[in-house]
Design an enzyme around this catalytic site. Structure first.
Site, mmCIF file in Angstrom:
data_model
loop_
_atom_site.group_PDB
_atom_site.id
_atom_site.type_symbol
_atom_site.label_atom_id
_atom_site.label_comp_id
_atom_site.label_asym_id
_atom_site.label_seq_id
_atom_site.Cartn_x
_atom_site.Cartn_y
_atom_site.Cartn_z
ATOM 1 N N GLU A 1 0.817 -1.204 0.000
ATOM 2 C CA GLU A 1 0.000 0.000 0.000
ATOM 3 C C GLU A 1 0.860 1.267 0.000
ATOM 4 O O GLU A 1 0.602 2.200 -0.739
ATOM 5 C CB GLU A 1 -0.885 -0.029 1.263
ATOM 6 C CG GLU A 1 -1.752 1.183 1.469
ATOM 7 C CD GLU A 1 -2.939 1.186 0.521
ATOM 8 O OE1 GLU A 1 -3.205 0.132 -0.071
ATOM 9 O OE2 GLU A 1 -3.557 2.244 0.392
ATOM 10 N N ASP A 2 1.865 1.299 0.843
ATOM 11 C CA ASP A 2 2.565 2.569 1.100
ATOM 12 C C ASP A 2 3.988 2.674 0.566
ATOM 13 O O ASP A 2 4.601 3.717 0.678
ATOM 14 C CB ASP A 2 2.648 2.818 2.625
ATOM 15 C CG ASP A 2 1.275 2.881 3.264
ATOM 16 O OD1 ASP A 2 0.329 3.211 2.545
ATOM 17 O OD2 ASP A 2 1.167 2.590 4.465
#
Ligand code: MN
Length: 756
Positions: A108-109
C-alpha cells in the site's frame, strides 16, 4: 431550522513530533528490541528455515518504510512489528501470519509490489498481503465505498480468515496509538471501530480484543464517562478484592479436596460494558452489581471436561444459591463463534449477586484467542466447524449480484453479527438463526420457494403468523400456499440477509412485470411526439419526474401515479437533452452553506479550515439526541438541509461517522445567551412537605431559569418529578443539576432528552 452563531473552530494543530525524541542509535536499539521480542514469541512455532523468512520479511519491511514515520514521530516499522507481535502473542497466530503482518503496509505505502512478495515468500503469503492491501483504505472514504470495502473484508475472510485476524491486530494497534491523531480522526476511527471491528472481533471469538477495542473507542468518544468509570473502578478495587477473596475461599477449599487442577479468580468487567449497563438500566455506577465475574478454569482432559464443569457448578451452588434463570449452558450448545463455558449467577456474601464462569483451559484459550485456537483444537476431530457454516452463509449472500452495498452492511450487521438462536425442523434438524428471526426467516432459510409461498407456521404445534418471532428451542413447521407472493411489508418481518435479498428479488421481478405496461405507454407517447424512445431520453425523463430510475418511472406510469400530460411542456428537442444525470443525490449549493460545502468537496475533511467564528451557518439540532450548547457535538452535512448538529455520544453518531465520515464537520459552540434550549430533568427525592416548593424556588426564583412543564408523582414516601426547563447551555444546566442535588431530600437528578 434556526439561525445562530455556531463557532466552527480551526483544527487543533498537533505538533508533528510530540514527546518523541530518540537519537538514531536509540531508535535502532528500540526496533531491534521489538524484533527480538517477536522472535521470542514465535520460538515454539519455528520450523527449520522459518527464522530466516521472518528475518527477511522484517528487513524488507524496515528498508521499505525506512523514511516513514508515524504521527507520533516514531519510525514507521514499529507499527508492523507491533501488529506482528499482537498476531503472535494475543491472537495466537503463527509464523506465516507474523510475516504477513510485517509486510501488511508495504504494498500500500511503499515501492514494494505483490510480485516482489510473491518472489520472496511465495503464493500463500502474497494472497494474504493482497487481501490486507485491499481493505487497508477503509478510513476516509465515503459511505458506499466503505460498505464496498467491508464486503471485501468479508470476501477475503471467507477466502482466508487470517486476513481478518491480522486486520484486527492492525486496528488494535492503531487504536492503542490513537492519541497522536487529531480529534476528528480519533472520532472517525473510534466510531468505525465500534461499528465494524468490535462486532467482528466478537464474532471471531476474540473477546479480549473486542473488549479492548470497545474500551479504547469509548475513551475517545465518551472521554468523561470513561475517565469517571475508570476512576471509580480504581477507587473501589481494594474493597472488591476483599469481597472476591471472601467469595472464593470456600469454593477453593472444596476444589482442593476434589483434587482438581484449577485456577480461580475475579475478573473486572470492561469499562465499556459497565457503561452500557449503566445506560441500559439507567443506573449509577454504584448500582451496577456485576462489576466483576468469578472465573474458574479447570485443567481437565478432553473426555472429562463437561463432567468436571458440572461438578464445579454443583460445588458452587451448594455454597451459594443460584438464580435459575441465569444459567447459561454453552457446553452442550457452544456459541457459533466457538465459545464454550458454563455461566451462572449466584447469591454471594452480603446478599450480592455474583456471576460465575466455569470453563476448561482449552475453552479458555478459545475464548481468548477465538478462531486461531479453534483451529488448533479442530485438527484431528471430525466436528464440522461452526465457522465453516458461518462462512458458507456469508458466501451465499456475497454471491448475490447487485445487492446494494449500504443495505448489505446493515443486513450483515443484523444477520451475521447478532447472536443466534437454535430452532428445529419437524424432523429434528437444527437451524441456526440470528436473534429476532421470524417464522418467515426460517422459511427462507429452508428454501427461497418455501419462503416466497409462506402463509404461516406452526410453532410447537401452534398456528402463528409469518411475522412470529422465534425463540431458541422452537420447533417450526412452515405452511405454504402456491397463491402466496412476497409483498413490500415482508421486508419488515425478516432480519436475515438471505430472506431480505430473496424478497427484494421477488419484488423487483413483480415490479418489472408491472413496469412493462408503463414502458409501452411511454413509448407510444414519445413516438407520438416525435421523440425517440431510447435509454438517454428515458434517463432524462426519470430525472424530470424525480424517479430513481427509468424502471421506477415505467412502474409509476403503469400504476397511474404519473400523468404524462406534463410531457408536452418538456421540450424534447435533441439539442436540449443533457447527458443523464447521476442518480446519486447531489448536495445542493446554497450560499450560506459554503463552509459546510467545502468539507464535502475536499477529500480529507480534517484539512479544512473553517472561516472565522463570525460565519453564519444554517443548522438544525438533531432530534435523536437534542444537543444543547456546551455538549460535545459534531456537524453532519445533510442533503439539501445544511448542517445537523448531533452530540458525539448520540446513539446514531457511530453509524453516521463511520459510514459518512466525509460528511462530518467539526463544530463547537460559541457562547450565547439569547437562545435557550429545552431539556428535561428527572428528579427523585423524599416526598417531603415543601420539597416541590424548594425545587421551583431554586429553578425559577434563584437561578431565573424558565420552567416549561412539570409533573410530579408521589408514592411510598418518594416522589418522581419530571421538569422541563429552558437552559442556555450545558454550563447552566450543570450548575442547575448541581444545586438541585444539594437540596435536602433529593436523591437523584438526571438529565433526559425531551420529546419535542
Ligand atoms: Mn497498518
Amino acid at each position: 431550522m434556526r439561525k445562530f452563531t455556531l463557532q466552527l473552530t480551526t483544527m487543533d494543530t498537533v505538533s508533528a513530533l510530540p514527546r518523541y525524541n530518540l537519537n538514531e542509535e536509540q531508535e535502532k536499539k528500540l526496533i531491534l528490541r521489538e524484533y527480538r521480542a517477536l522472535l521470542r514469541g514465535l520460538k515454539p512455532k519455528l520450523k527449520p528455515g522459518d527464522k530466516e523468512l521472518v528475518r527477511m520479511a522484517f528487513e524488507m519491511s524496515a528498508e521499505a518504510h525506512k523514511t516513514m514515520r508515524r504521527k507520533s514521530g516514531e519510525p514507521y516499522i514499529l507499527h508492523p512489528l507491533a501488529v506482528s507481535r499482537i498476531c503472535v502473542e494475543e491472537v495466537g497466530l503463527g509464523v506465516r501470519s507474523s510475516i504477513c503482518a510485517l509486510l501488511h503496509d508495504t504494498v500500500e505505502d511503499t515501492d514494494i509490489t505483490l510480485e516482489d512478495i510473491e518472489r520472496e515468500f511465495g503464493n500463500e503469503i502474497t494472497r494474504i498481503v493482497d487481501g490486507l492491501t485491499k481493505i487497508s483504505n477503509v478510513i476516509d472514504v465515503n459511505g458506499s465505498q466503505q460498505a464496498e470495502n467491508f464486503k471485501k473484508i468479508l470476501l477475503t475472510l471467507t477466502d482466508d480468515p487470517r486476513v481478518i485476524l491480522i486486520k484486527l491486530a492492525d486496528r488494535l494497534h492503531n487504536m492503542r496509538t490513537l492519541d497522536s491523531m487529531k480529534r476528528e480522526k480519533q472520532l472517525k476511527i473510534s466510531s468505525e471501530t465500534v461499528y465494524v471491528y468490535g462486532p467482528l472481533a466478537h464474532r471471531m471469538g476474540l473477546y479480549n480484543i473486542k473488549t479492548e477495542l470497545e474500551d479504547l473507542a469509548m475513551k475517545y468518544m465518551e472521554p468523561d464517562a470513561y475517565k469517571e468509570i475508570a476512576r471509580k473502578l480504581a477507587e473501589t478495587k481494594r474493597e472488591r478484592t476483599r469481597y472476591i477473596n471472601e467469595f472464593i475461599k470456600p469454593i477453593k477449599e472444596k476444589l482442593d479436596k476434589g483434587q482438581f487442577e484449577f485456577e480461580i479468580y475475579g475478573r473486572p468487567k470492561s469499562i465499556h460494558s459497565i457503561w452500557n449497563k449503566m445506560k441500559k438500566k439507567s443506573v449509577a455506577f454504584e448500582e451496577v452489581y456485576d462489576l466483576f465475574a468469578i472465573r474458574v478454569i479447570l485443567n481437565s482432559p478432553t473426555e472429562r471436561e463437561k463432567e468436571d464443569c458440572w461438578k464445579v457448578y454443583s460445588f458452587i451452588t451448594d455454597e451459594y444459591t443460584p438464580a435459575p434463570e441465569r444459567l447459561r449452558d454453552w457446553l452442550s450448545n457452544p456459541k457459533s463463534n466457538g465459545y464454550e463455558a458454563l455461566h451462572t449467577t449466584v447469591m454471594g456474601p452480603q446478599g450480592k449477586w455474583v456471576e460465575v464462569q466455569i470453563r476448561t483451559k482449552r475453552m479458555n484459550e478459545i475464548a481468548e484467542k477465538g478462531l486461531a485456537a479453534h483451529w488448533k483444537y479442530k485438527e484431528g476431530t471430525s466436528d464440522e466447524s461452526r465457522f465453516d457454516k458461518w462462512f458458507q452463509q456469508i458466501r451465499e449472500v456475497l454471491n448475490t449480484p447487485d445487492s446494494d452495498s449500504i443495505d448489505f452492511l446493515q443486513d450483515f450487521k443484523t444477520s451475521f453479527l447478532a447472536e443466534e438462536i437454535y430452532v428445529y425442523t419437524p424432523k429434528g434438524d437444527v437451524k441456526m438463526l440470528p436473534v429476532g428471526s421470524s417464522a418467515l426467516d426460517f422459511a427462507f432459510s429452508i428454501h427461497s420457494m418455501v419462503g416466497s409461498q409462506c402463509i404461516g407456521a406452526k410453532v410447537n404445534h401452534k398456528l402463528v403468523p409469518i411475522s412470529h418471532k422465534l425463540r431458541s428451542g422452537d420447533q417450526v413447521e412452515i405452511i405454504t400456499s402456491s397463491k402466496q407472493k412476497p409483498s413490500e411489508d415482508w421486508l419488515n418481518l425478516v432480519v436475515t440477509a438471505k430472506a431480505k435479498t430473496k424478497i427484494k428479488d421477488a419484488l423487483k421481478e413483480e415490479k418489472r412485470k408491472v413496469a412493462d405496461e408503463g414502458k409501452y405507454i411511454l413509448q407510444r407517447k414519445l413516438e407520438g411526439m416525435g421523440a425517440a424512445f431510447n435509454q438517454h431520453n428515458a434517463d432524462i425523463l426519470a430525472v424530470f419526474y424525480k424517479m430513481a430510475s427509468p424502471l421506477d418511472l415505467y412502474y409509476q406510469i403503469s400504476i397511474k401515479n404519473i400523468d404524462l400530460k406534463e410531457l408536452k411542456e418538456f421540450h424534447l428537442s435533441g439539442d436540449k437533452l443533457e447527458p443523464p444525470k447521476p442518480i446519486r443525490p447531489v448536495i445542493e449549493h446554497k450560499p450560506h452553506e459554503s463552509a459546510a460545502q467545502t468539507a464535502i468537496n475536499k477529500k480529507d475533511a480534517e484539512l479544512i479550515i473553517f472561516g472565522e467564528s463570525s460565519d453564519r451557518i444554517v443548522y438544525n439540532l438533531a432530534n435523536c439526541c437534542k444537543p444543547i450548547p456546551g455538549d460535545d457535538v459534531f456537524g453532519f452535512v445533510t442533503t439539501g438541509k445544511g448542517l445537523t448538529i448531533h452530540r458525539t455520544n448520540c446513539p446514531n453518531a457511530a453509524k453516521l461517522m463511520s459510514q459518512y465520515g466525509h460528511r462530518v464537520v467539526k463544530t463547537k459552540w460559541a457562547k450565547n445567551k439569547e437562545i435557550s434550549f429545552l431539556t428535561g430533568l428527572k428528579i427523585v427525592g423524599l416526598d417531603d412537605v415543601g420539597v416541590i416548593h424548594k425545587i421551583t424556588n431554586l429553578i425559577s426564583g434563584e437561578m431565573r431559569i424558565n420552567i416549561n412543564a412539570m409533573t410530579i408523582e408521589a408514592g411510598e414516601g418518594l416522589f418522581h418529578g419530571n421538569i422541563r426547563v429552558y437552559v442556555h447551555d450545558k454550563e447552566e444546566l450543570e450548575k442547575l443539576l448541581d444545586r438541585l442535588k444539594k437540596l435536602p431530600g433529593i436523591e437523584t437528578v438526571d438529565r433526559y432528552d425531551t420529546e419535542a
